[in-house]
Design an enzyme around this catalytic site. Structure first.
Site, PDB file in Angstrom:
ATOM      1  N   ILE A 111      -4.432   7.550 -12.179  1.00 42.48           N
ATOM      2  CA  ILE A 111      -3.631   6.275 -12.363  1.00 42.48           C
ATOM      3  C   ILE A 111      -4.660   5.081 -12.276  1.00 42.48           C
ATOM      4  O   ILE A 111      -4.180   3.999 -12.909  1.00 42.48           O
ATOM      5  CB  ILE A 111      -2.696   6.237 -10.938  1.00 42.48           C
TER       6      ILE A 111
ATOM      7  N   ASP B 120     -14.489   4.074  -5.023  1.00 39.63           N
ATOM      8  CA  ASP B 120     -14.024   5.506  -5.058  1.00 39.63           C
ATOM      9  C   ASP B 120     -15.108   6.286  -4.820  1.00 39.63           C
ATOM     10  O   ASP B 120     -15.989   6.135  -5.886  1.00 39.63           O
ATOM     11  CB  ASP B 120     -13.445   5.714  -6.404  1.00 39.63           C
TER      12      ASP B 120
ATOM     13  N   ALA C  37       1.093   3.298  -4.476  1.00 38.30           N
ATOM     14  CA  ALA C  37       0.527   4.605  -4.033  1.00 38.30           C
ATOM     15  C   ALA C  37       1.367   5.331  -3.084  1.00 38.30           C
ATOM     16  O   ALA C  37       2.372   6.071  -3.369  1.00 38.30           O
ATOM     17  CB  ALA C  37      -1.095   4.674  -3.505  1.00 38.30           C
ATOM     18  N   ARG C  38       0.903   5.060  -1.843  1.00 39.46           N
ATOM     19  CA  ARG C  38       1.856   5.671  -0.603  1.00 39.46           C
ATOM     20  C   ARG C  38       2.208   4.675   0.593  1.00 39.46           C
ATOM     21  O   ARG C  38       1.124   3.659   0.758  1.00 39.46           O
ATOM     22  CB  ARG C  38       1.125   7.065  -0.252  1.00 39.46           C
TER      23      ARG C  38
ATOM     24  N   ASP D 286       5.794  -1.161  -3.673  1.00 44.11           N
ATOM     25  CA  ASP D 286       6.771  -0.311  -4.179  1.00 44.11           C
ATOM     26  C   ASP D 286       6.942   0.893  -3.173  1.00 44.11           C
ATOM     27  O   ASP D 286       7.717   1.740  -3.324  1.00 44.11           O
ATOM     28  CB  ASP D 286       6.176   0.327  -5.485  1.00 44.11           C
TER      29      ASP D 286
ATOM     30  N   GLU E  12      10.902   5.723   4.178  1.00 42.56           N
ATOM     31  CA  GLU E  12      11.792   5.534   3.002  1.00 42.56           C
ATOM     32  C   GLU E  12      12.974   6.639   3.362  1.00 42.56           C
ATOM     33  O   GLU E  12      12.592   7.633   3.565  1.00 42.56           O
ATOM     34  CB  GLU E  12      10.987   5.840   1.651  1.00 42.56           C
TER      35      GLU E  12
ATOM     36  N   HIS F  24      10.311   2.247  -4.346  1.00 44.78           N
ATOM     37  CA  HIS F  24       9.673   3.259  -4.893  1.00 44.78           C
ATOM     38  C   HIS F  24       9.999   3.747  -6.513  1.00 44.78           C
ATOM     39  O   HIS F  24      10.447   4.989  -6.587  1.00 44.78           O
ATOM     40  CB  HIS F  24       9.878   4.602  -4.010  1.00 44.78           C
ATOM     41  N   LEU F  25       9.684   2.828  -7.167  1.00 43.28           N
ATOM     42  CA  LEU F  25      10.066   2.991  -8.617  1.00 43.28           C
ATOM     43  C   LEU F  25       9.011   3.424  -9.377  1.00 43.28           C
ATOM     44  O   LEU F  25       9.028   3.432 -10.669  1.00 43.28           O
ATOM     45  CB  LEU F  25      10.549   1.552  -9.337  1.00 43.28           C
ATOM     46  N   GLY F  26       7.764   3.575  -8.781  1.00 35.51           N
ATOM     47  CA  GLY F  26       6.572   3.898  -9.680  1.00 35.51           C
ATOM     48  C   GLY F  26       6.845   5.233 -10.721  1.00 35.51           C
ATOM     49  O   GLY F  26       6.117   4.767 -11.771  1.00 35.51           O
ATOM     50  N   ALA F  27       7.501   6.335 -10.461  1.00 34.64           N
ATOM     51  CA  ALA F  27       7.598   7.359 -11.175  1.00 34.64           C
ATOM     52  C   ALA F  27       9.273   7.392 -11.742  1.00 34.64           C
ATOM     53  O   ALA F  27       9.340   8.257 -12.434  1.00 34.64           O
ATOM     54  CB  ALA F  27       7.658   8.499 -10.408  1.00 34.64           C
TER      55      ALA F  27
END
Length: 415
Positions: A153, A172, A232-233, A257, A262, A280-283
Site C-alpha cells: 500500500i 521501512d 492502516a490500523r 480512518d 471499532e 474504516h472505509l479504506g477497503a
C-alpha cells in the site's frame, strides 16, 4: 457423503458464495450473531469466513472442533488468535492483496481532503455559511510526503503522490535501497521522516512494536504544519496524544480512518475542526469487497480439498511451486512408512530433497513428511499447520536440506 459446511459470519461478495456452492460446499450464512450464538453454530463446521468484526478467539476455535480453516475476507488479522488456531491445526488465511488499491486511493482522498479542508467547507456551506477564507488549504506540489511502511500500500501511495510532484521520504527497515530507488523514495530513520514531513501517512502493521508508536514524544519532532493520515490500523497513533497535539497547535491536521475501538461513535478527535474522519472505509469499495470474497472462497476451497493454500499465514512453508505439489502426498506416505519402522519418535527427524525439486524451499515437503510421521507417533489430530508445533512439543528436532544435484542414476528427484 455429507457436504462440508462453511459458516459465513460476515457479509462477503455473492460471487464468493457462488464459488463455494459450485465447489460442492454447504454455505451457512450466520450474520450478526452474538459470540455465544456463533459458538453454537460453528459446531461441526469445516470453515469459517469472517471480516473484521468477528473475534475468533480460543473459545470459538474450541467450539469449532471440526474447523479446518478460518478465512478473513481482507488483510488484517488482529481479530484472530493465530497461535490458538495453529495449536489446534486450524489454517488461517486472508486476502492480502484484495484491498491494497482501495486503501491507497482512500489515503490519497484523505490527503487531499485534509490539505484543502473539503469536509469542513462542505459542512459549513450546507449550513448556510460561505467561509472561503477560513478554510484556506495548501498545495501538494513541492511538499514532502513521509510514508511509514513502504509495503504494497505504501508503494502505491508513493507512486500516486509523485503525480502531484511531491518529494517522497519513507521509513521501512525491510525495504532495500534498490527498491527505494525504483520508487523514487528517500529512505531515512523514523525520527527524520516525522521531522521533515509536511504530510505523514502510516502503512505499518499493528504489533507490539507499533502500538502507540506515534505519541506525544514523536509528535513533538514534527513541523507545526504537519498533517497526519492513518488508513492502516487503529492504535498505531495514540488518539489522546494526537488530539492534544492537534488542539495545542503542535501539528496542523489529521485524517483518520481507523480507531483503537471499532465501531466508535465518540472520540476527542471528533470535537476538533482540523480533523477529517471516516469509519474504516479504506477497503470499502465494491471492487475490493468482491476481490476479498472471491479470494477467500478460493482459499477455503483449496484448504477443504487438502491442496496447498498460498495465502495461509500460519503455515511454515514459503514455496508452493507446481513442481512440488505431486511430492506432497508422497512425502506424507514416506513419513508414515518411516514412523512405522522405528520403535519411538527420534530426537532428530531429517528430510532431504534433491534434484529438480531441490531448487525450491524444502519447507512444504518437510512439513508433509513430518505430518505423515506424526500421524503414527501421536494420537493428536495432525495437519500441515500444527505438525511443526507438535514436533517441538515432542522435542523432535526437524532438519531439512535441499540440493539441485542428485547422484542417483535412476531418479531425477529424491525425497
Amino acid at each position: 457423503m455429507t457436504k462440508s459446511r462453511v459458516v459465513i459470519a460476515e457479509e462477503i461478495a455473492e460471487s464468493g458464495l457462488e464459488r463455494l456452492r459450485n465447489a460442492g460446499f454447504e454455505v451457512d450464512i450466520q450474520l450478526e450473531k452474538s459470540p455465544e450464538d456463533l459458538r453454537h453454530r460453528i459446531v461441526g463446521a469445516s470453515a469459517l469466513i469472517i471480516r473484521s468484526a468477528t473475534n475468533v478467539d480460543a473459545e470459538l476455535l474450541a467450539a469449532g472442533n471440526e474447523l479446518v480453516v478460518v478465512a478473513r475476507a481482507g488483510v488484517g488479522l488482529d481479530n484472530v488468535d493465530i497461535a490458538a488456531a495453529t495449536a489446534r491445526g486450524v489454517m488461517v488465511v486472508n486476502a492480502p492483496e484484495s484491498n491494497i488499491l482501495s486503501a491507497a486511493e482512500h489515503t490519497m482522498a484523505l490527503i487531499l481532503a485534509i490539505s484543502r479542508n473539503v469536509p469542513q467547507a462542505h459542512s459549513a456551506l450546507i449550513q448556510g455559511r460561505w467561509e472561503r477564507s477560513k478554510w484556506e488549504g495548501i498545495e501538494l506540489a513541492s511538499k514532502t510526503l513521509g510514508i511509514l511502511g513502504l509495503g504494497r500500500i505504501g508503494a502505491l501511495v508513493a507512486q500516486r503522490a509523485l503525480a502531484f510532484e511531491m518529494r517522497i521520504i519513507a521509513f521501512d527497515p525491510f525495504i532495500s535501497a534498490e527498491r527505494a530507488r525504483e520508487l523514487n523514495v528517500e529512505m531515512m530513520s523514523i525520527d527524520e521522516v516525522i521531522a521533515q514531513s509536511d504530510i505523514l501517512t502510516i502503512h505499518l502493521p499493528k504489533n507490539k512494536q507499533t502500538v502507540n508508536l506515534i505519541d506525544t514524544k514523536m509528535l513533538a519532532l514534527a513541523k507545526p504544519s504537519l498533517r497526519i493520515i492513518n488508513v492502516a490500523r487503529g492504535g498505531i497513533i495514540n488518539e489522546s496524544d494526537l488530539a492534544q497535539a492537534l488542539g495545542n497547535g503542535t501539528i496542523a491536521g489529521a485524517a483518520i480512518d481507523v480507531f483503537v475501538t471499532e465501531p466508535t461513535k465518540s472520540s476527542p478527535l471528533f470535537e476538533l475542526d482540523n480533523v477529517v474522519v471516516t469509519p474504516h472505509l479504506g477497503a470499502s469499495t465494491r471492487e475490493a469487497q468482491d476481490r476479498a470474497g472471491e479470494v477467500v472462497a478460493d482459499m477455503v476451497c483449496l484448504a477443504l480439498n487438502n491442496e496447498f493454500v498460498p495465502f495461509a499465514v500460519n503455515l511454515e512453508a514459503s514455496d508452493a511451486n507446481e513442481t512440488l505439489k505431486p511430492f506432497v502426498p508422497l512425502a506424507q506416505r514416506l513419513g508414515r512408512v518411516f514412523a512405522s519402522l522405528v520403535d519411538a519418535p527420534p530426537e532428530i527427524f531429517e528430510i532431504s530433497i534433491t534434484g529438480e525439486i531441490g531448487a525450491y524451499d524444502p519447507g512444504l515437503i518437510s512439513i508433509s513428511a513430518l505430518k505423515g510421521a506424526l500421524s503414527v507417533w501421536t494420537n493428536n489430530a495432525v495437519s500441515l499447520v500444527n505438525a511443526p508445533v507438535i514436533a517441538r512439543q515432542l522435542k523432535i528436532q526437524v532438519n531439512k536440506s535441499s540440493s539441485k544435484t542428485t547422484q542417483h542414476r535412476d531418479y531425477v528427484n529424491l525425497v
